[in-house]
Write a protein that holds these residues in place. Structure first.
Motif, PDB file in Angstrom:
ATOM      1  N   ILE A   1     -71.679  81.092  31.386  1.00 22.40           N
ATOM      2  CA  ILE A   1     -70.617  81.214  30.357  1.00 22.40           C
ATOM      3  C   ILE A   1     -69.550  80.146  31.153  1.00 22.40           C
ATOM      4  N   LEU A   2     -68.701  79.735  30.139  1.00 19.17           N
ATOM      5  CA  LEU A   2     -67.417  78.862  30.481  1.00 19.17           C
ATOM      6  C   LEU A   2     -66.267  79.898  30.890  1.00 19.17           C
TER       7      LEU A   2
ATOM      8  N   ILE B   1     -75.017  80.991  16.893  1.00 20.27           N
ATOM      9  CA  ILE B   1     -76.395  80.841  17.556  1.00 20.27           C
ATOM     10  C   ILE B   1     -77.109  79.580  17.281  1.00 20.27           C
ATOM     11  N   TYR B   2     -77.283  78.756  18.341  1.00 13.23           N
ATOM     12  CA  TYR B   2     -77.977  77.507  18.178  1.00 13.23           C
ATOM     13  C   TYR B   2     -79.227  77.397  18.923  1.00 13.23           C
ATOM     14  N   ALA B   3     -80.298  77.153  18.633  1.00 14.87           N
ATOM     15  CA  ALA B   3     -81.792  76.969  19.343  1.00 14.87           C
ATOM     16  C   ALA B   3     -81.904  75.498  19.728  1.00 14.87           C
TER      17      ALA B   3
ATOM     18  N   LEU C   1     -76.393  79.433  26.917  1.00 12.43           N
ATOM     19  CA  LEU C   1     -75.143  78.809  27.234  1.00 12.43           C
ATOM     20  C   LEU C   1     -74.117  79.567  26.352  1.00 12.43           C
ATOM     21  N   CYS C   2     -72.990  79.898  26.922  1.00 15.79           N
ATOM     22  CA  CYS C   2     -71.968  80.547  25.960  1.00 15.79           C
ATOM     23  C   CYS C   2     -70.635  79.568  26.074  1.00 15.79           C
ATOM     24  N   VAL C   3     -70.227  78.910  24.914  1.00 16.81           N
ATOM     25  CA  VAL C   3     -69.113  78.177  24.658  1.00 16.81           C
ATOM     26  C   VAL C   3     -67.981  79.103  24.165  1.00 16.81           C
TER      27      VAL C   3
ATOM     28  N   ILE D   1     -83.617  76.434  24.784  1.00 19.35           N
ATOM     29  CA  ILE D   1     -82.284  76.855  25.180  1.00 19.35           C
ATOM     30  C   ILE D   1     -81.432  77.745  23.957  1.00 19.35           C
ATOM     31  N   LEU D   2     -80.981  78.672  24.105  1.00 22.49           N
ATOM     32  CA  LEU D   2     -79.978  79.109  23.184  1.00 22.49           C
ATOM     33  C   LEU D   2     -78.410  78.954  23.521  1.00 22.49           C
ATOM     34  N   ILE D   3     -77.694  78.587  22.230  1.00 27.28           N
ATOM     35  CA  ILE D   3     -76.200  78.454  22.784  1.00 27.28           C
ATOM     36  C   ILE D   3     -75.593  79.110  21.751  1.00 27.28           C
ATOM     37  N   VAL D   4     -74.486  80.279  22.267  1.00 26.97           N
ATOM     38  CA  VAL D   4     -73.811  81.053  21.555  1.00 26.97           C
ATOM     39  C   VAL D   4     -72.319  80.526  21.594  1.00 26.97           C
ATOM     40  N   GLY D   5     -71.685  80.959  20.501  1.00 25.78           N
ATOM     41  CA  GLY D   5     -70.327  80.712  20.171  1.00 25.78           C
ATOM     42  C   GLY D   5     -69.507  81.843  20.916  1.00 25.78           C
TER      43      GLY D   5
END
Length: 533
Positions: free
Chosen positions: A69-70, A237-239, A38-40, A7-11
């Motif tokens: 996205i949220l 960005i966080y993996a 996933l975008c926060v 997963i990639l999570i993006v600010g």
């Protein structure tokens, strides 16, 4: 099939769609493939590149990986969501919605809450689309718990995504939400990721205490991400490579690291419904904190009260007994456990060589997490307990021995079942010795068939249970003045193992090297029967 999800999570993307979609495509080619993004925080921002997004909507451009996205975080961005419902914005770009649980095909569970917490009472009027209430947080909590079959079975969720940071997670946190903090404390995610505050923050993981919903002390890693493509180059960005929590072994979930901290929400005063109130943390699944299992002390308190002896008010205010799992000898996650004694580890139980054993094959069947006794087990835990019993039964049978099992649920805080092999030639004597010792101590024993479920064991009361070779159960709930070494008295009797000098385990303690040798020897001989390998 590998159950792990990459997963990639993006600010906060803040409407920088051209750079965002190019970046995730590039990262996916270089270090992927990733399963989803996933975008926060704020996705659209105040001035989004809507013409770029139209290119994707029209199909002239494509999104490389599924992106979720949220919702909106302010009045300006809410306008861009006004025509959207939960679901696809375009191919591979989806709006999760205001709140809920999202499950991937591999079983990953993602809880989420969009927007900012509404100030004041939610009943004071219409709540804007970019705000959420305490009731929204409670609804997400309830959705997380909906799939658990029994009290205490909850394992947490894989991720919690919130736009707003929780209160208390950091001393100087800006615009922290108490409801988000309460939700994180309640659902115990393995990862909690937020945006909006424009900074990257990743403290050491914190560990939540057990409660009535879970027997496990679960760890959470909080991650606050910076704004996407920020000039200060704060991490945005966080993996993650995540195995769904439901597919993990319990020993992996409770395994501790050296840098852990206590939960930042320990002092948070929120009740079950998310409102400000002191939460009763004494209502534990594994132990009825309102009952005293010590009949002698209870009688003493009652007699003192009747005689009006001074200090009886202190007795009445006696603190409820608690079990510190960090110091528990038997909790697998405890720092006090002697790991060299461990023989095999399953999902819910493990085997260990007994401390001060009566012989070289004196084994304990122990719950991995802190459970008071066998009557409190879930069906899954009960099934694995019986699986261990069957494996040990066959192990002893092949040694021409009969297994003797007993559990003492009295003056002990952790479920432990003793398993000892007795030579087949004398195994028939077990029942007679048990009856003789009971008569000697004035204990009245009852018999019952082998229980088919935990509910058939004595409920909410101390007890002693012995399983005989013919599968008959002999038990007593008469625990006043009950001898703590009663089970060992039986097995050590002169007409069974003939080692009465070993009745008190403290009198036959071994040094570390002897224990290590004995455990290794048993571990090797038990291997053909070990279903956990």
């Amino acid at each position: 099939m590998d159950s792990k999800q990459k997963i990639l999570i993006v600010g906060d993307v803040n409407g920088k769609f051209s750079a965002f979609f190019a970046r995730i495509e590039n990262v996916n080619k270089k270090t992927g493939p990733f399963d989803l993004v996933l975008c926060v925080g704020s996705f659209f921002g105040p001035c989004p590149e809507l013409t770029v997004l139209e290119e994707f909507k029209a199909g002239r451009k494509s999104v490389a990986i599924p992106v979720y996205i949220l919702g909106p975080v302010d009045e300006a961005s809410a306008k861009n969501f006004s025509a959207l419902t939960e679901g696809d914005i375009c191919q591979n770009l989806s709006y999760l919605g205001k709140r809920g649980i999202f499950s991937t095909s591999s079983g990953l569970k993602i809880a989420y809450v969009s927007g900012l917490e509404v100030e004041g009472s939610s009943a004071s009027g219409k709540v804007p689309d970019w705000k959420f209430t305490k009731e929204d947080a409670v609804a997400v909590r309830d959705s997380c718990f909906a799939s658990k079959s029994n009290m205490g079975d909850y394992r947490g969720v894989d991720l919690l995504l919130t736009s707003q940071w929780p209160a208390h997670v950091k001393e100087d946190v800006r615009n922290g939400s108490k409801a988000v903090a309460w939700l994180a404390d309640a659902v115990k995610p393995r990862y909690h990721v937020c945006g909006l505050n424009g900074e990257y923050y990743e403290p050491p993981p914190y560990r939540s205490k057990t409660d009535k919903n879970t027997q496990m002390e679960l760890a959470t890693r909080f991650i606050g991400l910076g704004e996407f493509a920020n000039p200060e180059k704060k991490k945005n960005i966080y993996a993650l490579n995540v195995t769904p929590v439901e597919k993990m072994r319990i020993i992996e979930l409770i395994q501790k690291t050296t840098d852990e901290t206590p939960s930042p929400y320990t002092e948070l005063n929120l009740s079950e419904d998310g409102n400000a109130a002191k939460e009763d943390r004494g209502n534990q699944y594994f132990y009825d904190m309102n009952n005293s299992y010590d009949d002698n002390r209870g009688q003493k308190r009652r007699s003192q009260g009747n005689r009006g002896i001074s200090g009886n008010q202190n007795d009445q205010k006696r603190q409820r007994p608690t079990f510190d799992q960090e110091k528990c000898w038997f909790c697998l996650s405890s720092g006090s456990i002697e790991k060299h004694l461990i023989i095999a580890v399953g999902e819910h139980f493990y085997l260990a060589l007994a401390k001060g054993p009566v012989n070289e094959t004196h084994i304990l069947i122990l719950s991995i997490t802190h459970i008071q006794n066998a009557s409190l087990l879930s069906p899954e835990q009960w099934a694995e307990l019986n699986k261990f019993k069957l494996a040990l039964t066959q192990f002893f049978k092949d040694r021409e021995e009969t297994i003797f099992l007993y559990e003492r649920n009295y003056k002990t805080g952790h479920l432990q079942i003793n398993a000892i092999g007795v030579d087949n030639n004398v195994a028939w004597k077990i029942k007679h010795v048990l009856e003789d010792k009971s008569e000697e101590h004035g204990i009245k024993l009852e018999t019952m068939p082998k229980p088919a479920s935990p509910s058939e064991l004595p409920q909410k009361t101390p007890y002693f249970v012995a399983e005989l070779p013919d599968e008959t159960i002999m038990f007593t709930k008469q625990m006043k003045n009950f001898p703590l070494h009663f089970g060992r008295e039986i097995i050590c009797a002169d007409n069974l193992l003939n080692c009465e000098e070993k009745i008190d385990w403290r009198q036959c303690n071994l040094d570390r090297d002897e224990e290590d040798t004995m455990a290794k020897r048993f571990r090797e001989s038990y291997k053909p029967y070990d279903f956990t390998l």
